[in-house]
Design an enzyme around this catalytic site. Structure first.
Site, mmCIF file in Angstrom:
data_model
loop_
_atom_site.group_PDB
_atom_site.id
_atom_site.type_symbol
_atom_site.label_atom_id
_atom_site.label_comp_id
_atom_site.label_asym_id
_atom_site.label_seq_id
_atom_site.Cartn_x
_atom_site.Cartn_y
_atom_site.Cartn_z
ATOM 1 N N MET A 48 0.853 -1.189 0.000
ATOM 2 C CA MET A 48 0.000 0.000 0.000
ATOM 3 C C MET A 48 0.889 1.239 0.000
ATOM 4 O O MET A 48 1.755 1.389 0.869
ATOM 5 C CB MET A 48 -0.928 0.003 1.217
ATOM 6 N N GLN A 72 7.680 -4.849 -5.229
ATOM 7 C CA GLN A 72 6.692 -4.719 -6.288
ATOM 8 C C GLN A 72 7.075 -3.600 -7.239
ATOM 9 O O GLN A 72 7.315 -2.469 -6.813
ATOM 10 C CB GLN A 72 5.294 -4.444 -5.734
ATOM 11 N N CYS A 111 -2.979 -1.670 -9.979
ATOM 12 C CA CYS A 111 -3.252 -0.415 -9.281
ATOM 13 C C CYS A 111 -4.246 0.429 -10.090
ATOM 14 O O CYS A 111 -4.036 0.678 -11.273
ATOM 15 C CB CYS A 111 -1.969 0.377 -9.060
ATOM 16 N N LYS A 162 0.262 -9.022 -9.706
ATOM 17 C CA LYS A 162 -0.933 -8.554 -8.981
ATOM 18 C C LYS A 162 -1.898 -7.955 -10.002
ATOM 19 O O LYS A 162 -1.543 -7.039 -10.748
ATOM 20 C CB LYS A 162 -0.534 -7.492 -7.951
ATOM 21 N N GLY A 215 -9.030 -8.605 -1.088
ATOM 22 C CA GLY A 215 -10.210 -7.756 -1.113
ATOM 23 C C GLY A 215 -11.180 -8.079 0.008
ATOM 24 O O GLY A 215 -11.669 -9.204 0.122
ATOM 25 N N ASP A 216 -11.426 -7.101 0.886
ATOM 26 C CA ASP A 216 -12.416 -7.212 1.961
ATOM 27 C C ASP A 216 -12.046 -8.218 3.041
ATOM 28 O O ASP A 216 -12.931 -8.726 3.748
ATOM 29 C CB ASP A 216 -13.802 -7.563 1.408
ATOM 30 N N GLY A 220 -5.023 -6.141 3.125
ATOM 31 C CA GLY A 220 -4.592 -4.765 2.876
ATOM 32 C C GLY A 220 -5.078 -3.821 3.945
ATOM 33 O O GLY A 220 -4.564 -3.804 5.073
#
Length: 320
Positions: free
Chosen positions: A17, A70, A101, A140, A202-203, A225
């Protein structure tokens, strides 16, 4: 699960992040059970230009390994050269290529999720980087550009055929950014199509949602994340659930205060005078756990010394 020769017992990864996952935060997440961490987004061009600031962002430390770097970019030869330099300088467990991204700064330049509109170019980049380095190369990606083009399975298969060792899939489209819900069926579709490990993203913001991700997608690992930002002990909670153990007690105030002090010390050692500004945002996230957090964030953002931040941490997390 394995990526190359490195084994990840539970398959728990911290998502890269921007402006958040610096070394101090990565190290703290590792101490709570994160098995794989990754640098913030690193510009392949900046690496090739020898930019000193970018080199500092890409640096990996012994207390966080196995760790990865990354890279973002869209030119296969530049990406390959950057990967060679990163591998030689920092010895990452793997090099991750960002094709996911959604932020305009990257997308408008043809980087990040813009690459999902060019499947052939994705394959060329993976082949070029895989041929240039000895360590594994991962990718990713997102669900797709928008709901009209959910092409993650197609892109993932191209990446596998081009030499990728694993694929991380965020279940949102570029158009969604971070709104709405992540689509776990698209992650499951990628998993069904590939032989290499698939990591769902995700989530994941609780132990139960982590279990749901595994159960609902049959993915090999999960990437956490924003759920870990301000709550790095989430990894400890997830591990207990996966191992069938009772949920651990939440960290007490003494543990959180020591965590904050450790993070401040590490930031000062690595970033000098910038440490204060960096720690403000982290402390603001920790304080969301406490009553009256809105007013306390105003005080945090006005703090001008390390002593003030420590005092605010003491107020936020008092020890009786």
């Amino acid at each position: 699960m394995r990526i190359g020769t490195t084994e990840y017992r539970h398959g728990l990864f911290l998502a890269p992040m921007a402006n958040i996952t610096d070394h101090p935060f990565r190290s703290i997440c590792v101490s709570y059970g994160a098995e794989g961490v990754c640098t913030e987004l690193i510009s392949s061009k900046a690496i090739c230009y020898g930019d000193k600031k970018t080199d500092r962002l890409a640096k990996l430390y012994e207390d966080e390994r196995p760790a990865s770097v990354q890279l973002f970019g869209h030119e296969p030869d530049v990406m390959a050269e950057a990967a060679k330099r990163v591998e030689a300088a920092f010895r990452p467990a793997y090099i991750d290529l960002n094709f996911g991204c959604p932020m305009p700064k990257l997308v408008n330049n043809g980087d990040g999720c813009a690459l999902m509109k060019q499947p052939e170019l994705c394959g060329k980049i993976v082949r070029a980087v895989s041929s240039a380095v000895g360590c594994p190369v991962t990718v990713k990606i997102r669900k797709g550009w928008d709901d009209g083009a959910p092409n993650a399975p197609e892109i993932a298969l191209i990446c596998e055929q081009s030499g990728a060792s694993a694929v991380f899939v965020h279940g949102r489209t570029k158009a969604q950014l971070y709104s709405g819900k992540a689509d776990r069926e698209i992650i499951a579709a990628v998993k069904r199509k590939l032989a290499i490990p698939v990591i769902g993203n995700g989530d994941v913001d609780s132990a139960s949602s982590a279990q749901d991700m595994f159960d609902g997608t049959e993915c090999d690992g999960i990437m956490v994340g924003r759920g870990a930002y301000g709550r790095p002990w989430l990894f400890r909670e997830i591990i207990c659930m996966l191992e069938g153990r009772d949920a651990p007690a939440p960290p007490d105030n003494a543990e959180i205060r020591e965590l904050i002090r450790r993070q401040i010390r590490m930031l000062e050692e690595e970033k000098g005078t910038r440490a204060l500004l960096e720690m403000r945002k982290h402390l603001s996230k920790y304080c969301r756990l406490t009553p009256g957090s809105a007013k306390m964030r105003e005080r945090i953002n006005a703090a001008s010394t390390r002593e003030e931040l420590n005092e605010l941490a003491d107020l936020l997390f008092p020890i009786e």
